[in-house]
Design a protein around this motif. Structure first.
Motif, PDB file in Angstrom:
ATOM      1  N   GLY A  73       1.311  -1.176  -0.240  1.00 32.41           N
ATOM      2  CA  GLY A  73       0.051  -0.229   0.217  1.00 32.41           C
ATOM      3  C   GLY A  73       0.821   1.021   0.189  1.00 32.41           C
ATOM      4  N   ALA A  74       2.322   1.112   0.005  1.00 26.91           N
ATOM      5  CA  ALA A  74       3.293   2.326  -0.011  1.00 26.91           C
ATOM      6  C   ALA A  74       2.683   3.461  -0.934  1.00 26.91           C
ATOM      7  CB  ALA A  74       4.369   1.946   0.467  1.00 26.91           C
ATOM      8  N   ILE A  75       2.830   2.411  -1.835  1.00 27.65           N
ATOM      9  CA  ILE A  75       2.899   3.196  -3.192  1.00 27.65           C
ATOM     10  C   ILE A  75       1.803   3.378  -4.031  1.00 27.65           C
ATOM     11  CG2 ILE A  75       3.225   2.420  -5.860  1.00 27.65           C
ATOM     12  CD1 ILE A  75       5.522   0.591  -5.073  1.00 27.65           C
ATOM     13  N   ALA A  76       0.919   2.728  -3.665  1.00 25.47           N
ATOM     14  CA  ALA A  76      -0.408   3.710  -3.507  1.00 25.47           C
ATOM     15  C   ALA A  76      -1.140   4.917  -3.367  1.00 25.47           C
ATOM     16  CB  ALA A  76      -1.715   2.167  -3.111  1.00 25.47           C
ATOM     17  N   ILE A 117       5.554  -4.447   8.605  1.00 30.03           N
ATOM     18  CA  ILE A 117       6.393  -5.015   7.376  1.00 30.03           C
ATOM     19  C   ILE A 117       6.594  -4.814   5.979  1.00 30.03           C
ATOM     20  CG2 ILE A 117       8.450  -6.431   6.922  1.00 30.03           C
ATOM     21  CD1 ILE A 117       7.504  -8.029   9.518  1.00 30.03           C
ATOM     22  N   ASN A 118       6.896  -4.379   5.045  1.00 28.91           N
ATOM     23  CA  ASN A 118       7.292  -3.511   4.056  1.00 28.91           C
ATOM     24  C   ASN A 118       8.611  -4.041   3.684  1.00 28.91           C
ATOM     25  OD1 ASN A 118       6.777  -3.299   1.555  1.00 28.91           O
ATOM     26  ND2 ASN A 118       5.265  -1.420   1.962  1.00 28.91           N
ATOM     27  N   GLU A 119       7.947  -4.519   2.020  1.00 29.21           N
ATOM     28  CA  GLU A 119       9.936  -3.991   1.403  1.00 29.21           C
ATOM     29  C   GLU A 119      10.527  -2.512   1.154  1.00 29.21           C
ATOM     30  OE1 GLU A 119       9.809  -5.621  -2.534  1.00 29.21           O
ATOM     31  OE2 GLU A 119      12.535  -5.414  -2.373  1.00 29.21           O
ATOM     32  N   ASN A 120      11.338  -2.787   1.581  1.00 32.25           N
ATOM     33  CA  ASN A 120      12.355  -0.838   1.212  1.00 32.25           C
ATOM     34  C   ASN A 120      12.091  -0.980   0.413  1.00 32.25           C
ATOM     35  OD1 ASN A 120      12.964   1.107   1.870  1.00 32.25           O
ATOM     36  ND2 ASN A 120      15.338   0.212   2.798  1.00 32.25           N
ATOM     37  N   ASP A 121      10.976   0.228  -0.520  1.00 27.27           N
ATOM     38  CA  ASP A 121      11.391  -0.095  -1.335  1.00 27.27           C
ATOM     39  C   ASP A 121      11.830   0.825  -2.724  1.00 27.27           C
ATOM     40  OD1 ASP A 121       8.982  -1.785  -2.740  1.00 27.27           O
ATOM     41  OD2 ASP A 121       7.767  -0.280  -1.980  1.00 27.27           O
ATOM     42  N   THR A 122      12.274   1.664  -1.090  1.00 25.63           N
ATOM     43  CA  THR A 122      13.307   3.223  -1.891  1.00 25.63           C
ATOM     44  C   THR A 122      14.804   2.563  -2.396  1.00 25.63           C
ATOM     45  OG1 THR A 122      12.063   4.565   0.063  1.00 25.63           O
ATOM     46  CG2 THR A 122      13.925   5.439  -0.888  1.00 25.63           C
ATOM     47  N   ASP A 171       7.871  -9.008  -4.611  1.00 32.43           N
ATOM     48  CA  ASP A 171       6.440  -8.610  -4.127  1.00 32.43           C
ATOM     49  C   ASP A 171       6.293  -8.911  -2.891  1.00 32.43           C
ATOM     50  OD1 ASP A 171       5.725 -11.790  -4.276  1.00 32.43           O
ATOM     51  OD2 ASP A 171       6.601 -11.443  -5.595  1.00 32.43           O
ATOM     52  N   ASN A 172       4.948  -8.376  -2.331  1.00 27.93           N
ATOM     53  CA  ASN A 172       5.018  -9.547  -1.007  1.00 27.93           C
ATOM     54  C   ASN A 172       4.384 -10.078  -0.511  1.00 27.93           C
ATOM     55  OD1 ASN A 172       5.934  -6.647   0.446  1.00 27.93           O
ATOM     56  ND2 ASN A 172       4.292  -5.662   1.292  1.00 27.93           N
ATOM     57  N   ASP A 173       3.997 -11.522  -1.595  1.00 23.47           N
ATOM     58  CA  ASP A 173       3.379 -12.765  -0.712  1.00 23.47           C
ATOM     59  C   ASP A 173       5.122 -13.435  -1.006  1.00 23.47           C
ATOM     60  OD1 ASP A 173       1.030 -11.817  -2.061  1.00 23.47           O
ATOM     61  OD2 ASP A 173       1.485 -11.824  -3.841  1.00 23.47           O
TER      62      ASP A 173
END
Ligand code: GLU
Length: 375
Positions: A58-61, A140-145, A155-157
């Protein structure tokens, strides 16, 4: 084993929440009602003694909305910027809704690189378990930066399965915008049947997942089934359910029939072997002869350089490599003791010759059986 019996033993749960679940029906922004519902249910469960870890997309959204963009940017730097801007917004919403329930949250951003390094892997594990001991909710989320292709989960799966293995969870729940696994794609065939229970993820099941893609998240059913398959090897069951349904998390944990439950394999891999085979990325291929394959698979022996016929890729000692057979099929993965340069010199040779060829000898085995996983 039935669903109720499995779920009765569950205490530590990883919940993956997809972007399609977290956003409003037109997918233009984060849906406060959904986040509020998740916070309420997770807080109730924490109060009754469960340990819940969230892996939230949901970070990008959220960033797209904050920046008033019309759609998700195509290029990496703009996507990364959107993720960074959206991540603080996302965590802010969780913080607010959990606070109403009396809970604090902790933000953890990971890249695949972090979990490929055994020390950082164990550091992440200790930190998450300590956060849980404070009765705080890890999110937790992927450190997309910083995550570019080589260090990405993608992907988060995939990330949620790795996290479930990392902290030795009892269950992974994937909250999705589909209700579970169907015999056919429900978007194309409205009469398609939902499969409530999968005992083993066979090729047929993988084919059923097709290549359906959600329009807002990164993964589709394929990445979810892969996540469930890997986790089943680690002895952890997965449930895929409709994340927008009211009270769904409590219903699943209460053992109610919802979505698709994937049972774990009885013959489970230990956590370290799982890490070797499914968290690390393969750095090269080692082709072995049929005799060596046989002693690895049937007798559980180590791989010796004498059984190696070819080497592909550039790797160093300690890297994970794939073992392939004479028909080029991958059948094992393991941590290699010699670099590709060294192995090219000692392949097919007996250990008594290593010192003469290399000028030194480290160990007899190319891959020790303790660091080898038969697939
Ligand atoms: N990390 C991405 C985000 O927060 C989502 C990845 C995914 O949807 O699997 O937007």
């Amino acid at each position: 084993m039935n669903r109720k019996k499995i779920l009765k033993k569950v205490r530590r749960v990883v919940i993956k929440i997809g972007s399609g679940v977290l956003t409003t029906p037109d997918r233009s922004e984060l849906d406060d009602n959904i986040i509020e519902g998740i916070a309420r249910q997770v807080s109730n469960l924490h109060k009754s003694g469960y340990e819940i870890i969230l892996v939230s997309s949901g970070a990008i959204a959220a960033g797209v909305k904050e920046l008033n963009l019309k759609k998700i940017p195509g290029d990496i730097p703009h996507k990364q910027a959107a993720a960074a801007i959206g991540q603080s917004h996302l965590i802010g919403k969780y913080e607010r809704h959990f606070k109403k329930e009396g809970f604090k949250v902790a933000q953890i951003l990971l890249t695949h690189d972090d979990l490929s390094n055994r020390i950082r892997y164990l550091n992440a594990k200790n930190a998450i378990l300590t956060i849980l001991s404070y009765k705080v909710i890890p999110i937790i989320n992927e450190n997309d930066t910083v995550a570019v292709d080589e260090i990405k989960f993608g992907d988060n799966d995939t990330l949620s399965a790795m996290v479930a293995n990392l902290i030795e969870a009892d269950l992974l729940i994937i909250l999705s915008d589909v209700k579970g696994l169907y015999r056919a794609d429900p978007k194309l065939d409205p009469t398609a049947e939902l499969i409530p229970l999968v005992r083993k993820i066979t090729n047929e099941i993988e084919t059923m997942a097709g290549d359906s893609k959600s329009t807002i998240g990164v993964g589709g059913m394929v990445t979810k089934i892969q996540a469930a398959k890997r986790l089943s090897l680690s002895g952890i069951p997965t449930v895929i359910v409709d994340g927008k349904m009211k009270g769904i998390i409590e219903a699943v944990i209460g053992g109610e029939d919802a979505g698709t439950l994937f049972l774990p394999e009885e013959d489970k891999l230990g956590s370290k072997k799982y890490w070797i085979a499914y968290t690390l990325k393969s750095k090269g291929k080692i082709k072995v002869d049929d005799g060596a394959k046989n002693v690895l698979v049937a007798d559980g022996k180590s791989l010796l350089p004498s059984g190696i016929v070819d080497i592909d890729g550039k790797f160093k000692s300690g890297d994970m490599v794939s073992c392939i057979d004479s028909r080029n099929r991958e059948f094992a993965r393991g941590l290699i003791n010699y670099s590709s340069t060294e192995l090219k010199k000692i392949k097919g040779k007996h250990s008594s010759e290593f010192e003469e060829i290399l000028g030194y000898k480290m160990v007899d085995e190319a891959i020790h059986r303790d660091n080898l996983v038969i697939l």
